[in-house]
Motif scaffolding. Structure first.
Motif, mmCIF file in Angstrom:
data_model
loop_
_atom_site.group_PDB
_atom_site.id
_atom_site.type_symbol
_atom_site.label_atom_id
_atom_site.label_comp_id
_atom_site.label_asym_id
_atom_site.label_seq_id
_atom_site.Cartn_x
_atom_site.Cartn_y
_atom_site.Cartn_z
ATOM 1 N N HIS A 1 0.883 -1.167 0.000
ATOM 2 C CA HIS A 1 0.000 0.000 0.000
ATOM 3 C C HIS A 1 0.918 1.213 0.000
ATOM 4 O O HIS A 1 1.705 1.402 0.930
ATOM 5 C CB HIS A 1 -0.904 -0.004 1.239
ATOM 6 C CG HIS A 1 -1.929 1.082 1.207
ATOM 7 N ND1 HIS A 1 -3.283 0.829 1.259
ATOM 8 C CD2 HIS A 1 -1.819 2.436 1.116
ATOM 9 C CE1 HIS A 1 -3.946 1.972 1.212
ATOM 10 N NE2 HIS A 1 -3.074 2.970 1.123
ATOM 11 N N LEU A 2 0.834 2.031 -1.040
ATOM 12 C CA LEU A 2 1.728 3.172 -1.193
ATOM 13 C C LEU A 2 1.066 4.436 -0.669
ATOM 14 O O LEU A 2 -0.066 4.768 -1.060
ATOM 15 C CB LEU A 2 2.109 3.357 -2.664
ATOM 16 C CG LEU A 2 2.776 2.165 -3.344
ATOM 17 C CD1 LEU A 2 3.081 2.494 -4.804
ATOM 18 C CD2 LEU A 2 4.050 1.748 -2.610
ATOM 19 N N VAL A 3 1.776 5.137 0.211
ATOM 20 C CA VAL A 3 1.320 6.418 0.739
ATOM 21 C C VAL A 3 2.284 7.480 0.227
ATOM 22 O O VAL A 3 3.467 7.484 0.583
ATOM 23 C CB VAL A 3 1.299 6.423 2.280
ATOM 24 C CG1 VAL A 3 0.811 7.780 2.798
ATOM 25 C CG2 VAL A 3 0.430 5.294 2.814
ATOM 26 N N GLY A 4 1.803 8.365 -0.640
ATOM 27 C CA GLY A 4 2.673 9.370 -1.235
ATOM 28 C C GLY A 4 2.232 10.776 -0.901
ATOM 29 O O GLY A 4 1.041 11.094 -0.979
ATOM 30 N N ASN A 5 3.186 11.612 -0.523
ATOM 31 C CA ASN A 5 2.903 13.011 -0.224
ATOM 32 C C ASN A 5 3.424 13.887 -1.354
ATOM 33 O O ASN A 5 4.575 13.765 -1.766
ATOM 34 C CB ASN A 5 3.571 13.424 1.087
ATOM 35 C CG ASN A 5 3.294 14.876 1.443
ATOM 36 O OD1 ASN A 5 2.138 15.311 1.414
ATOM 37 N ND2 ASN A 5 4.323 15.633 1.765
ATOM 38 N N SER A 6 2.579 14.787 -1.861
ATOM 39 C CA SER A 6 2.956 15.726 -2.919
ATOM 40 C C SER A 6 3.535 14.951 -4.115
ATOM 41 O O SER A 6 2.867 14.059 -4.640
ATOM 42 C CB SER A 6 3.946 16.756 -2.361
ATOM 43 O OG SER A 6 4.127 17.826 -3.278
ATOM 44 N N TYR A 7 4.760 15.238 -4.541
ATOM 45 C CA TYR A 7 5.327 14.532 -5.683
ATOM 46 C C TYR A 7 5.429 13.026 -5.421
ATOM 47 O O TYR A 7 5.340 12.220 -6.348
ATOM 48 C CB TYR A 7 6.701 15.101 -6.013
ATOM 49 C CG TYR A 7 7.333 14.507 -7.250
ATOM 50 C CD1 TYR A 7 6.748 14.701 -8.499
ATOM 51 C CD2 TYR A 7 8.505 13.765 -7.173
ATOM 52 C CE1 TYR A 7 7.319 14.156 -9.637
ATOM 53 C CE2 TYR A 7 9.079 13.227 -8.308
ATOM 54 C CZ TYR A 7 8.486 13.422 -9.540
ATOM 55 O OH TYR A 7 9.055 12.882 -10.675
ATOM 56 N N GLY A 8 5.579 12.633 -4.163
ATOM 57 C CA GLY A 8 5.571 11.212 -3.836
ATOM 58 C C GLY A 8 4.250 10.551 -4.187
ATOM 59 O O GLY A 8 4.202 9.363 -4.513
ATOM 60 N N GLY A 9 3.148 11.323 -4.143
ATOM 61 C CA GLY A 9 1.864 10.789 -4.570
ATOM 62 C C GLY A 9 1.831 10.512 -6.058
ATOM 63 O O GLY A 9 1.248 9.526 -6.519
ATOM 64 N N THR A 10 2.467 11.394 -6.830
ATOM 65 C CA THR A 10 2.568 11.172 -8.276
ATOM 66 C C THR A 10 3.347 9.896 -8.572
ATOM 67 O O THR A 10 2.954 9.087 -9.418
ATOM 68 C CB THR A 10 3.261 12.376 -8.938
ATOM 69 O OG1 THR A 10 2.516 13.563 -8.658
ATOM 70 C CG2 THR A 10 3.353 12.191 -10.435
ATOM 71 N N LEU A 11 4.460 9.706 -7.861
ATOM 72 C CA LEU A 11 5.257 8.495 -8.066
ATOM 73 C C LEU A 11 4.474 7.249 -7.660
ATOM 74 O O LEU A 11 4.559 6.209 -8.324
ATOM 75 C CB LEU A 11 6.555 8.588 -7.269
ATOM 76 C CG LEU A 11 7.508 9.719 -7.659
ATOM 77 C CD1 LEU A 11 8.765 9.667 -6.814
ATOM 78 C CD2 LEU A 11 7.852 9.670 -9.136
ATOM 79 N N ALA A 12 3.712 7.341 -6.568
ATOM 80 C CA ALA A 12 2.896 6.202 -6.135
ATOM 81 C C ALA A 12 1.876 5.829 -7.204
ATOM 82 O O ALA A 12 1.637 4.638 -7.470
ATOM 83 C CB ALA A 12 2.203 6.528 -4.819
ATOM 84 N N LEU A 13 1.289 6.825 -7.833
ATOM 85 C CA LEU A 13 0.318 6.568 -8.890
ATOM 86 C C LEU A 13 0.982 5.907 -10.099
ATOM 87 O O LEU A 13 0.451 4.950 -10.674
ATOM 88 C CB LEU A 13 -0.350 7.882 -9.289
ATOM 89 C CG LEU A 13 -1.452 7.824 -10.342
ATOM 90 C CD1 LEU A 13 -2.525 6.813 -9.967
ATOM 91 C CD2 LEU A 13 -2.060 9.210 -10.533
ATOM 92 N N HIS A 14 2.164 6.396 -10.490
ATOM 93 C CA HIS A 14 2.913 5.748 -11.574
ATOM 94 C C HIS A 14 3.201 4.279 -11.228
ATOM 95 O O HIS A 14 3.083 3.396 -12.089
ATOM 96 C CB HIS A 14 4.233 6.482 -11.818
ATOM 97 C CG HIS A 14 4.119 7.711 -12.663
ATOM 98 N ND1 HIS A 14 3.719 7.672 -13.976
ATOM 99 C CD2 HIS A 14 4.371 9.020 -12.379
ATOM 100 C CE1 HIS A 14 3.724 8.890 -14.484
ATOM 101 N NE2 HIS A 14 4.111 9.730 -13.539
ATOM 102 N N ALA A 15 3.577 4.029 -9.986
ATOM 103 C CA ALA A 15 3.900 2.664 -9.571
ATOM 104 C C ALA A 15 2.671 1.762 -9.640
ATOM 105 O O ALA A 15 2.759 0.598 -10.055
ATOM 106 C CB ALA A 15 4.478 2.668 -8.158
ATOM 107 N N ALA A 16 1.522 2.278 -9.219
ATOM 108 C CA ALA A 16 0.294 1.481 -9.256
ATOM 109 C C ALA A 16 -0.098 1.137 -10.686
ATOM 110 O O ALA A 16 -0.592 0.035 -10.960
ATOM 111 C CB ALA A 16 -0.835 2.236 -8.566
ATOM 112 N N LEU A 17 0.110 2.061 -11.610
ATOM 113 C CA LEU A 17 -0.208 1.798 -13.008
ATOM 114 C C LEU A 17 0.782 0.804 -13.621
ATOM 115 O O LEU A 17 0.418 -0.005 -14.482
ATOM 116 C CB LEU A 17 -0.204 3.109 -13.801
ATOM 117 C CG LEU A 17 -1.344 4.072 -13.469
ATOM 118 C CD1 LEU A 17 -1.102 5.429 -14.119
ATOM 119 C CD2 LEU A 17 -2.688 3.495 -13.918
#
Length: 279
Positions: A107-123
């Motif tokens: 389960h990825l928890v990303g803050n700010s740009y970390g959220g963008t990276l988490a979304l890329h990882a999920a895709l």
């Protein structure tokens, strides 16, 4: 403190074991639950921003936790190149493999740009990412332009600046260290160019998300419209707006944020794991 070789990158990582068992009646333990991995924001951020507000509470709630400094940030190695999202996602999964977690759901928890990276990882790996918690994720093309302008201005102000030395003279060692890292990242790596080349997300991307997604934004944040769009198109997307706040919900609203995130982690962990999905 620990350092792990993830691929060819020396990564600073911290692991927090689950210190309490789940309260469900399923009889499962922490090893059956997704590992919660935290991804921080750009330049002056590092894993420590999550530690007290979310990471420790998550561990106490029965979740195994991994925190790490992104490439070039904090105590992780700072190579000259590789600050694009594709490389960041490779770094993440190489780290999980190095920690022998490559076959566990995360389960990825990303803050700010970390959220963008988490979304890329999920895709990229829907078979491994079983849930997302995105705090103020920048999703639109306008954010890329604004961030590049901001980072470029900061780079100019830091180039050959006497500020780090002056901060050391004043015994402000932490501030001096963070300023020096920012100078290195902005003036001696490809970070700004890599951010400028970032791919923006589309509604079709959001429609490919099969895991539960919680988005959290401050009421006055300029990122709310993008978060609404993601929540609208993702099959299991939900948006939580924190009243009276701007972009930095992680620092400004630890109590309300903690409760929302822990509830989402618990709900996601209780879901039966599905098989690999085709992106």
């Amino acid at each position: 403190m620990a350092f792990v070789l993830a691929g060819s990158l020396r990564v600073h990582v911290q692991r927090l074991p689950a210190t309490a068992g789940p309260t469900s009646d399923t009889g499962s333990d922490a090893s059956d639950r997704p590992v919660v991995v935290f991804l921080h924001g750009l330049v002056v951020d590092n894993l420590s921003s999550f530690y007290c507000p979310l990471a420790v509470p998550a561990a106490r709630a029965g979740h195994e936790v991994v925190l790490y400094d992104l490439r070039g940030h904090g105590r992780t190695e700072r190579p000259a190149a590789g600050y694009d999202s594709r490389t960041a996602v490779r770094d993440l999964f190489a780290l999980l493999d190095a920690l022998d977690l490559g076959r566990r759901p995360v389960h990825l928890v990303g803050n700010s740009y970390g959220g963008t990276l988490a979304l890329h990882a999920a895709l990229a790996r829907p078979d491994l990412v079983s849930g997302l918690t995105l705090l103020e994720p920048p999703l639109g093309g306008a954010w890329v332009e604004n961030m590049v302008d901001t980072l470029s201005a900061a780079a100019l102000s830091l180039e050959d600046s006497p500020v780090p030395a002056e901060l050391l003279t004043l015994r402000l060692r932490k501030a001096a260290h963070l300023t020096a890292i920012a100078d290195d990242l902005l003036n001696r790596t490809t970070l700004i160019d890599d951010i400028a080349g970032s791919r923006t997300f589309t509604p079709a991307d959001y429609g490919r998300l099969h895991c539960p997604v919680l988005l959290v934004c401050g009421e006055h944040s300029e990122l709310v419209p993008g978060a609404r769009e993601l929540a609208r198109h993702a099959a299991q997307g939900s948006l939580r707006i924190l009243p009276g706040l701007g972009h930095d919900v992680l620092k400004e609203s630890s109590g309300a944020l903690r409760d929302a995130v822990l509830a989402h982690l618990d709900a996601t962990a209780a879901r039966p794991r599905v098989g690999a999905l085709v992106p």
